[in-house]
Write an enzyme that holds these catalytic residues in place. Structure first.
Site, short mmCIF file in Angstrom:
data_model
loop_
_atom_site.label_atom_id
_atom_site.label_comp_id
_atom_site.label_asym_id
_atom_site.label_seq_id
_atom_site.Cartn_x
_atom_site.Cartn_y
_atom_site.Cartn_z
CD GLU A 187 -126.68 64.93 2.59
OE1 GLU A 187 -126.09 64.20 2.28
OE2 GLU A 187 -127.60 65.76 2.70
CD GLU A 196 -128.84 60.42 -1.53
OE1 GLU A 196 -127.92 61.29 -1.92
OE2 GLU A 196 -129.80 60.25 -0.46
#
Length: 730
Positions: A187, A196
């Site tokens: 995640e 990210e």
């Protein structure tokens, strides 16, 4: 900001627990350059925390003694400003990942968890295999890796999970892990999905760490968008269009130079439900990109979407979100869509949370005018880490505006909130009135902060005024900007000076032997919008440093600041920041202090002050009158301040904490006030959540044990830049 570096970079320094490193700009850049590689340092290396002094703008590396584990009760919540706590309090997210993992990991195998955090997904995978398989967890951020070890130990999972404090692209099969992994659980998603490093992480994992045709959780992500009209969103990016409606003689964006000041071309996370009534959808939701986690992704992608317009209007922005399909069968989903979107029944709505928002992309200028039934072509592009959009609009050949090539070559990037403030006619008129009402003739004026508006305003006071703008954050960018707009604002650069180097204090040599008549600021410090409101008291510190060159009757603007507060009900914010206990069957109580949780913390621990835009914090309700706690007198040098206030509750409800902000008093008559409170949406407030929510009422204590008033005591200490708040309910 917290960062990690390696001890090997500074072998000449003895690293005790109290060591403080003073870094030159070059060495600081060297540290930042090597930071990603050095974050994988093993447990024998020491932590370096980059601490910023908000009152001086200086930063220093503070060495924190690393005794293999983080202390149980650190002096400061080390990870309070991260999104870990909010993420772990997102029960919809946690349940979705648990369900998908249990559907995917059905037999003993090798599971790889990248970006493991506290180890929640790793423990879910280990439990799904009955502790019989292999789980490899990868967490590059050293403080979190150490916290994860504590969580694993607390849940008796230490032997079931192999934790590596490395980036995933530093793992090697045959060295760190025995074989390629059969299943990937990960995640590493932000509000934009890709920010990210999702794509490069997956690419390396497929190339080096995973078997052919692995199972993955999540399985797929789809991004969606909707074209919207919104005056509020327009004001956040089109300063040229807004300023055209203002006639105060200040030209931040001269005619023909629309792009000299603008926001960075990127997607901005925002709680769009908070402005639902100010958004007019101009299209139905449409699919943009599909990212399959079950195969190696491409670095770049493009798509064109023909979008049908459903109403007349101007397209100011695109609101985007994503939907995760977590399992292969398509039974487990998670969506970040705003609540006005009719999602399928199997997706549903999540509770308010701050770690994943919607995203907004601004289209330049006043927007594309469209009519119902018309079709527009949206072009979308993604790189490894971002998504961008373009409307296929052709500039009419009849556009005869004259463009200054020097202006076009220079661009000053500001935040959306700063753009909106500079375009706000009420704010501009207040500041303009305060300066012009001062009645100073031919002044030597020092602008101590990064306000380009005040600099232009001061230069226009008279044809003989002289302005010294320190621009501590903008520096040469500010000087370049002034040179670019000087002609449009009818003054010459020989009356405006920007020091080439940052000075710790001004001397008469810097002012050419003349005393300063006016010292002004908004206050505003470039790139510091996310800080707590009282940290703009850096203005007071700067005013103190200039004290030796101030004339006896020097005008200080603002003349004082007033710390205001209000007791509020904040159930959504509280739920996202409250102490953790059982998270999907795993005890997380050990992380609460480090993550800055509020709730049942061990005495005398309290949750930290955190900056939030209160109007975006879900359900909110004022429970008391707005009251004054402290006053900061800028006519005098900076000093400690103490204040106490007793306030009665004006509404009944559950009090979750206090919201604080600063009102800036711009003139000596107290008639011109610029407030940064919750009703003013371009500023953030400081939030202090209670250790436990309290029932309050209008009539005081009654059979329901409601409190009728509260005493609030505050202390501001310049030496530590800290605000200490104490309270008692009566």
């Amino acid at each position: 900001m917290i960062s990690l570096i390696s001890k090997t970079l500074i072998p000449s320094i003895s690293l005790s627990s109290s060591t403080r490193l003073t870094l030159t700009p070059n060495s600081l850049r060297h540290f930042k350059l090597h930071l990603p590689r050095l974050m994988s340092s093993d447990s024998s290396h020491r932590l370096f925390q980059l601490k910023l002094d908000p009152l001086t703008g200086n930063s220093e590396w503070v060495v924190i003694e690393d005794n293999d584990d983080l202390p149980d009760c650190p002096k400061e919540p080390l990870l309070a400003t991260t999104s870990y706590l909010d993420m772990l309090n997102d029960s919809c997210r946690n349940k979705a990942f648990r369900s998908a993992i249990e559907r995917t990991v059905t037999k003993p195998c090798h599971v790889l968890d990248i970006g493991a955090g506290t180890g929640l997904l790793s423990m879910m995978a280990a439990r799904a295999m009955g502790l019989n398989g292999t789980v490899t967890a990868c967490e590059s951020y050293l403080p979190m890796a150490k916290l994860m070890r504590k969580v694993l130990h607390r849940n008796r999972m230490g032997k079931a999970i192999s934790l590596f404090n490395k980036r995933s692209d530093e793992l090697e099969v045959g060295v760190d892990i025995p074989s390629r992994a059969d299943v990937l659980v990960s995640e590493i998603l932000d509000s934009e999905l890709l920010g990210e490093g999702l794509i490069p992480t997956l690419q390396h994992a497929y190339d080096k760490l995973l078997v052919e045709n692995p199972l993955t959780v999540p399985f797929r992500a789809v991004t969606y968008g909707q074209l919207v009209e919104s005056t509020y969103l327009w004001k956040l990016h089109d300063l040229s269009g807004i300023e055209a409606k203002v006639s105060d003689g200040i030209h931040l964006v001269p005619t023909g130079s629309d792009s000299i000041i603008h926001v960075k071309s990127r997607q901005y996370p925002m709680h769009c439900d908070a402005i639902r009534e100010e958004i007019k959808p101009l299209s139905e939701p449409f699919e943009i990109f599909e990212f399959d986690f079950w195969k190696r992704p491409e670095s770049n992608g493009e798509t064109k979407v023909q979008v049908k317009v459903i109403d007349d209007g101007n397209i100011h922005a695109i609101v985007s979100w994503w939907v995760l399909q977590l399992d292969r069968e398509g039974t487990v989903f998670y969506s970040t869509a705003p609540r006005w979107i009719n999602s399928p029944a199997n997706i549903g709505y999540r509770d308010w949370c701050d770690h994943w928002k919607q995203c907004v992309w601004f289209f330049r200028g006043k927007g594309m005018s469209v009519s119902r039934g018309e079709e527009v072509l949206l072009e979308a592009t993604h790189t490894e880490t971002s998504v961008s959009y373009n409307l296929n609009v052709q500039v009419p050949k009849t556009d005869t505006r004259q463009h200054d090539h020097n202006i076009r070559d220079f661009q000053l990037l500001l935040s959306p909130e700063r753009i909106a403030i500079y375009g706000d006619s009420k704010w501009r008129s207040s500041v303009l009135a305060a300066v012009r009402n001062a009645g100073r003739v031919n002044p030597l004026c020092v602008v101590v902060d990064d306000s380009i508006f005040l600099t232009l305003l001061a230069a226009n006071l008279s044809k003989t005024s002289h302005v010294l703008s320190l621009f501590p954050g903008l520096r040469e960018k500010g000087a370049q900007y002034l040179e670019t707009v000087v002609k449009a604002n009818c003054f010459s650069m020989d009356r405006v000076e920007v020091p080439e180097k940052r000075k710790p204090c001004l001397t008469l040599h810097d002012t050419r032997g003349k005393k300063v008549d006016m010292l002004i600021g908004e206050p505003y410090y470039y790139a510091n919008e996310g800080m707590l409101p009282w940290q703009n008291l850096r203005f007071w510190k700067d005013r103190t440093l200039v004290d030796p060159v101030l004339s006896e009757d020097a005008l200080i603007m603002p003349c004082k600041g007033i710390l205001k507060a209000c007791a509020m009900s904040l159930p959504d914010l509280w739920s996202s920041r409250c102490c953790l206990g059982d998270v999907e069957g795993f005890d997380h109580s050990i992380v609460n202090t480090t993550l800055g949780a509020c709730g049942e913390l061990p005495a005398p621990k309290e949750g930290p002050f955190l900056p939030f835009s209160i109007w975006q914090c879900g359900e909110i309700k004022e429970l008391s009158e707005i009251f004054t706690i402290l006053e900061f007198d800028f006519s005098k040098p900076i000093s400690s301040c103490h204040g106490t206030a007793q306030v009665k509750f004006t509404e009944g409800g559950i009090c979750h904490g206090f919201v604080l902000w600063v009102d800036w008093i711009m003139d000596a008559d107290n008639s011109i006030v610029i407030s940064t409170g919750p009703e003013h949406r371009y500023w953030k407030q400081g939030v202090k959540l209670l250790s436990k929510p309290v029932a309050v009422g209008i009539n005081g204590c009654n059979s329901n044990s409601e409190y009728g008033s509260t005493i609030v005591e505050a202390l501001f200490e310049p030496s530590s830049s800290e605000l200490i708040l104490k309270h008692a309910f009566l």
